[in-house]
Design a protein around this motif. Structure first.
Motif, PDB file in Angstrom:
ATOM      1  N   ASP A  88       0.811  -1.217   0.000  1.00 46.80           N
ATOM      2  CA  ASP A  88       0.000   0.000   0.000  1.00 46.80           C
ATOM      3  C   ASP A  88       0.845   1.268   0.000  1.00 46.80           C
ATOM      4  OD1 ASP A  88      -2.321  -1.481  -0.019  1.00 46.80           O
ATOM      5  OD2 ASP A  88      -2.529  -1.500   2.171  1.00 46.80           O
ATOM      6  N   ARG A  89       1.826   1.327   0.868  1.00 47.04           N
ATOM      7  CA  ARG A  89       2.651   2.545   0.984  1.00 47.04           C
ATOM      8  C   ARG A  89       4.118   2.163   0.879  1.00 47.04           C
ATOM      9  NH1 ARG A  89       0.398   5.306   6.380  1.00 47.04           N
ATOM     10  NH2 ARG A  89       0.166   3.119   6.985  1.00 47.04           N
ATOM     11  N   PRO A  90       4.636   2.079  -0.347  1.00 44.52           N
ATOM     12  CA  PRO A  90       6.019   1.590  -0.523  1.00 44.52           C
ATOM     13  C   PRO A  90       7.066   2.483   0.115  1.00 44.52           C
ATOM     14  CG  PRO A  90       5.103   2.398  -2.596  1.00 44.52           C
ATOM     15  CD  PRO A  90       3.970   2.322  -1.630  1.00 44.52           C
ATOM     16  N   ARG A  91       6.889   3.792   0.069  1.00 41.66           N
ATOM     17  CA  ARG A  91       7.899   4.677   0.667  1.00 41.66           C
ATOM     18  C   ARG A  91       7.968   4.484   2.183  1.00 41.66           C
ATOM     19  NH1 ARG A  91       9.808   8.750  -2.701  1.00 41.66           N
ATOM     20  NH2 ARG A  91       8.693   8.954  -4.685  1.00 41.66           N
ATOM     21  N   ARG A  92       6.809   4.319   2.800  1.00 43.75           N
ATOM     22  CA  ARG A  92       6.794   4.063   4.244  1.00 43.75           C
ATOM     23  C   ARG A  92       7.434   2.708   4.544  1.00 43.75           C
ATOM     24  NH1 ARG A  92       3.783   1.200   7.799  1.00 43.75           N
ATOM     25  NH2 ARG A  92       3.516   2.048   9.911  1.00 43.75           N
ATOM     26  N   ALA A  93       7.165   1.729   3.695  1.00 45.93           N
ATOM     27  CA  ALA A  93       7.744   0.401   3.904  1.00 45.93           C
ATOM     28  C   ALA A  93       9.264   0.453   3.842  1.00 45.93           C
ATOM     29  CB  ALA A  93       7.195  -0.577   2.863  1.00 45.93           C
TER      30      ALA A  93
END
Length: 436
Positions: free
Chosen positions: A11-16
């Protein structure tokens, strides 16, 4: 090895990516905490300095054996479970490490040393989780941003080695030992840093359990293979073979230099640095590494490509390694330097050489990791990173004892040999540029 560059769904690759980089940072801070006390801890048992080298080799050897298996397991079972397991194992390893002197007091020095070796072997095996972390970042990052994301993983290494030794030194201080003496734990200048490292692993474990999401991707369903089989497969693969060899050679050169750098600046007449001054030099290199890998690699890779960047990094590393032992002589060609008396021309020359060395290493390592990722299929990212990290661990097992033996013969020889060892890497990477 399949279609490279496929990205897993999340869902949120940058956060991952940010969460995984933070996890690696916490884990490496724990590793760095123990660095300042390790030689003194070994000597406290009344054994020779050779055990310091053997302890370092034990860590690297078990990391070599475990990294491919952990990478392969992450392909099959998922990145998050492997990272979780390895962080829990690291916390156990550091806790046991801190109990070594207590065991030595009860059962004798030999038992205490055995505890150190056992805990370092476990810590090395759990340290293979870097392969799973790199594979995770590659999973959730599109190919055009992968070099920058993997550069952030490299930057977390540098930051860990900036903060970790400082924390370790504080925990080993008399004040910290006195304050902790009322706690129901063995409180010594050796146990507290080890327990601090365990606490960092537990903090990283908590972040993983709470905030790290497992990406949705195609899992590997192949049969279980052995370490030898993984390496044989990688060496037969024309796309990966050169990178596996490059990881090994670079690790041999760089690990040997890391081990002998402190003795060099302590023994050289132009420097005669004590431990505090040497630590400042390491902090300087760590800050440069964090800037290079965290800020510059991604931007440069977009413009020039990872293969070309790796060639430049290897060339800079070779030049810096060859120049390092001759920094005092190079300082003689500089104009007079103003400022405090301790700012000498020899020191300026050394700082310049270290800046080139940091730039070379900062460009080379994440670029190599990106090339490995781009030549592996989506379901074999972990296996590919595990093999290359295993090759790096094997190099870190071989490099330090060889460099130490050479240093006893001639203080410049381990650095020059390191430069010579890097030269074939340049050829391998030029061939990679040609193919691409």
């Amino acid at each position: 090895m399949g279609v490279p560059g496929a990205t897993a769904r999340i869902d949120r690759p940058r956060r991952a990516v940010a969460m995984m980089v933070f996890v690696v940072f916490l884990d490496l801070v724990g590793f760095g905490i123990v660095v300042p006390i390790l030689p003194y801890y070994v000597r406290s048992f009344g054994v020779g300095d050779v055990f310091i080298g053997l302890l370092a080799a034990t860590y690297s050897l078990t990391q070599f054996l475990a990294a491919p298996a952990l990478g392969r397991a992450s392909d099959r079972w998922g990145r998050r479970p492997v990272v979780t397991l390895s962080l829990a194992g690291s916390a156990v390893a550091w806790t046991v490490f801190g109990l070594g002197d207590a065991v030595g007091e009860v059962a004798g020095p030999a038992a205490g040393v055995a505890v150190l070796f056992g805990s370092r072997a476990l810590a090395g095996a759990m340290g293979g989780n870097i392969a799973a972390a790199q594979a995770y970042v590659a999973d959730v990052t599109p190919p055009e941003r992968r070099a920058g994301a993997l550069g952030l993983v490299g930057a977390s290494f540098s930051l860990g080695f900036i903060f970790g030794p400082a924390i370790g030194g504080a925990l080993a201080s008399e004040t910290a030992v006195r304050l902790a003496s009322s706690l129901p734990i063995p409180a010594t200048r050796f146990s507290l840093p080890a327990f601090g490292a365990a606490a960092m692993s537990l903090a990283a474990l908590a972040v993983t359990l709470v905030a790290l999401e497992e990406p949705s991707r195609r899992r590997s369903t192949g049969e279980r293979s052995s370490l030898v089989a993984d390496f044989a497969t990688a060496l037969r693969d024309t796309d990966l073979r050169g990178f596996v060899v490059a990881f090994f050679l670079v690790s041999v050169a760089f690990a040997g230099v890391q081990v002998m750098f402190i003795p060099f600046v302590a023994d050289t007449a132009a420097y005669r640095f004590d431990a505090s001054a040497a630590a400042l030099l390491l902090t300087y290199v760590g800050v440069l590494g964090a800037v290079n890998q965290g800020l510059l690699v991604g931007r440069l890779a977009k413009r020039f490509g990872s293969a070309r960047l790796a060639v430049v990094g290897a060339a800079l590393l070779a030049v810096a390694l060859a120049a390092l032992p001759f920094a005092p002589a190079l300082g003689g060609f500089l104009p007079p330097v103003g400022g405090p008396a301790w700012v000498t021309r020899e020191l300026v020359a050394l700082l310049a050489v270290l800046a080139v060395l940091s730039a070379g290493n900062g460009l080379l390592n994440p670029s190599l990791a990106t090339l490995v990722s781009s030549n592996a299929s989506a379901e074999t990212q972990g296996t590919a990173f595990g093999v290359t990290q295993g090759a790096g661990s094997l190099g870190r097992t071989v490099g330090p004892p060889v460099a130490a033996a050479l240093y006893a013969v001639a203080d410049w020889s381990p650095f020059v040999l390191g430069s010579v060892v890097v030269l074939p890497v340049i050829g391998l990477l030029i061939e990679a540029v040609r193919r691409r």
